[in-house]
Design an enzyme around this catalytic site. Structure first.
Site, PDB file in Angstrom:
ATOM      1  CE1 TYR A 187      -4.215  -1.682   0.161  1.00 19.96           C
ATOM      2  CE2 TYR A 187      -2.926  -3.265   1.418  1.00 19.96           C
ATOM      3  CZ  TYR A 187      -4.068  -2.938   0.705  1.00 19.96           C
ATOM      4  OH  TYR A 187      -5.044  -3.877   0.543  1.00 19.96           O
ATOM      5  CE1 TYR A 221      -7.283  -6.625   3.572  1.00 16.67           C
ATOM      6  CE2 TYR A 221      -6.473  -8.506   4.809  1.00 16.67           C
ATOM      7  CZ  TYR A 221      -6.357  -7.637   3.747  1.00 16.67           C
ATOM      8  OH  TYR A 221      -5.322  -7.776   2.851  1.00 16.67           O
ATOM      9  CG  ASP A 268     -10.403 -14.874   7.130  1.00 14.45           C
ATOM     10  OD1 ASP A 268      -9.383 -15.411   7.616  1.00 14.45           O
ATOM     11  OD2 ASP A 268     -10.360 -13.956   6.289  1.00 14.45           O
ATOM     12  CE  LYS A 273      -2.223 -11.409   8.336  1.00 11.96           C
ATOM     13  NZ  LYS A 273      -3.564 -11.074   7.821  1.00 11.96           N
TER      14      LYS A 273
END
Ligand SMILES: *Cc1c(COP(=O)(O)O)cnc(C)c1O
Length: 428
Positions: free
Chosen positions: A21, A148, A249, A278
């Protein structure tokens, strides 16, 4: 920044290397890291920073961990990679065995993938193939605001539409259904009206819904919101009632981060499909997994394709699986529970003081996650420098300053993080 003395060509980095980003027109400086050990990142100029981020939720046991290093070294001499089509190997089989053992009991089939976003893509494809096999057309997903789920297109399509700027991709991005997220914090009193909007959206769209996808208990990159377990419990009940699949998730929340091995446990529920990533390899390598119940998996494979239509090149990468096994072995020894509990207790003592500051809208915590929400967005370059000068690595976004340190952080190191936040906000 010590541009002139760095071994790394920081000028080249700024001019040619895209970071997450970031702009090519107005790139912010990056800090060159030379090595990392335990909870410390060592910058090239020798400064040591206490890591408050676990490299985005992943480095739960700390950097340069002897057991994880050994697992990688042992595996690399056997084979780094081999295709997974028609071939299998011990690191993958053992990893899947452990994942099935530690996730909720109904989850019995594991699909290994490369990254969190891909695990989410896989979960959505599973749900679509499930209904196709049942002869039903169900092309939509229901989720909640402030979520997200990743940066690839399908994952982005169920991520908060404003945060992920769906407007940029209009016409290409699939449009799904967003319900209001829970307003009730984890420790607040549950209020049944919180679920009303979700209930209505589910009811109005159930014929075309393949699944509900949600981050259990903690919404991560979409707003660092920590919500009431009853919200999740109600979602499970509603999905059962209306025959819609539930995808959890757990990519950010999984592997102990919230004080439970998986955040679903806070609500005592089990999803039909679960994504992990992760922290799966303790922050060493990119690896993710999507787990499904036997019913979901078998239904998917009973359809027209007679298989699940996915198979990445690096699926089941042995090196990543070997490190993942070592990381899960550490978790299965169980010390993380006391570590995360101590972090949570300390955050509950330290964060309220930060909450007193005029610029702070709210503070919240759960497990090894601490969040400070401000009224105004931070000045990124300025605040980053001030944290580094204070000897800590904390990377805020927007109005959020948050920490999720490695579980091995000591009480002294943890208070360095909160003191740095307090001092930095006081001088802003
Ligand atoms: C980070 C994250 C993802 C995406 O994972 P990547 O590995 O960055 O692709 C998906 N879902 C959640 C909840 C995440 O926190």
């Amino acid at each position: 920044m010590q541009k002139t003395t760095s071994k790394i060509d920081l000028e080249f980095d700024q001019q040619h290397v895209w970071h997450p980003y970031t702009s090519t027109i107005n790139p912010l400086p990056c800090y060159p890291v030379e090595s990392a050990n335990g909870v410390y990142l060592t910058l090239e100029d020798g400064r040591k920073l206490i890591d408050g981020m676990s490299s985005w939720w992943s480095t739960i046991h700390g950097y340069n961990h002897p057991a994880l290093n050994q697992a990688a070294k042992d595996q690399i001499d056997k084979m780094s990679h081999v295709m997974f089509g028609g071939i299998t190997h011990e690191p993958a089989v053992e990893l899947c065995r452990k994942l099935i053992a530690i996730t909720p009991e109904p989850l019995q089939h594991v699909f290994l993938a490369d990254s969190g976003s891909v695990a989410v893509e896989v979960s959505l494809k599973m749900a679509l193939q499930y209904w196709h096999a049942k002869g039903q057309r169900r092309p939509k997903f229901l989720t909640v605001r402030h979520g997200y789920h990743g940066d690839t297109f399908a994952a982005m399509s169920v991520t908060d539409p404003d945060n992920s700027m769906h407007s940029l991709y209009k016409g290409f991005l699939p449009e799904h259904i967003f319900a209001e997220s829970s307003e009730r914090g984890f420790y607040e009193e549950w209020c049944e009206s919180d679920i009303a909007d979700f209930k209505e959206k589910l009811n109005n769209n159930k014929e075309q819904l393949a699944a509900v996808i949600i981050e259990p208990i903690v919404q991560g990159a979409g707003g660092m919101r920590i919500y009431h377990p009853m919200y999740l419990k109600r979602i499970r009940e509603l999905c059962d009632e209306h025959d819609v699949l539930l995808i959890a998730d757990e990519i950010a929340t999984g592997f102990g981060r919230t004080g439970k091995m998986f955040a679903c446990e806070h609500a005592g529920i089990s999803p039909d499909i679960m994504c992990v990533g992760k922290a799966l390899t303790g922050g060493y390598m990119t690896l993710s997994a999507t787990l499904a119940t036997k019913h979901v998996a078998d239904t998917v494979c009973s359809g027209e394709a007679a298989c699940f239509m996915h198979g990445p090149t690096f699926m089941g990468n042995p090196l990543a699986c070997a490190v993942g096994n070592a990381s899960l072995e550490i978790l299965m020894q169980g010390n993380w529970q006391q570590q995360v509990l101590s972090i949570e207790q300390q955050l509950s003592e330290l964060l309220p003081e930060i909450g007193q500051l005029d610029c702070v809208k709210a503070v919240r915590w759960l497990g090894a996650i601490g969040v400070v929400e401000l009224y105004e967005p931070v000045n990124m370059a300025e605040i980053q420098k001030s944290f580094v000068d204070a000897g800590v690595w904390i990377r805020p976004f927007g109005k959020l300053i948050y920490i999720m340190p490695p579980f091995i952080i000591t009480p002294q190191e943890l208070s360095c993080l909160t003191v740095a936040i307090l001092r930095t906000l006081k001088t802003q």
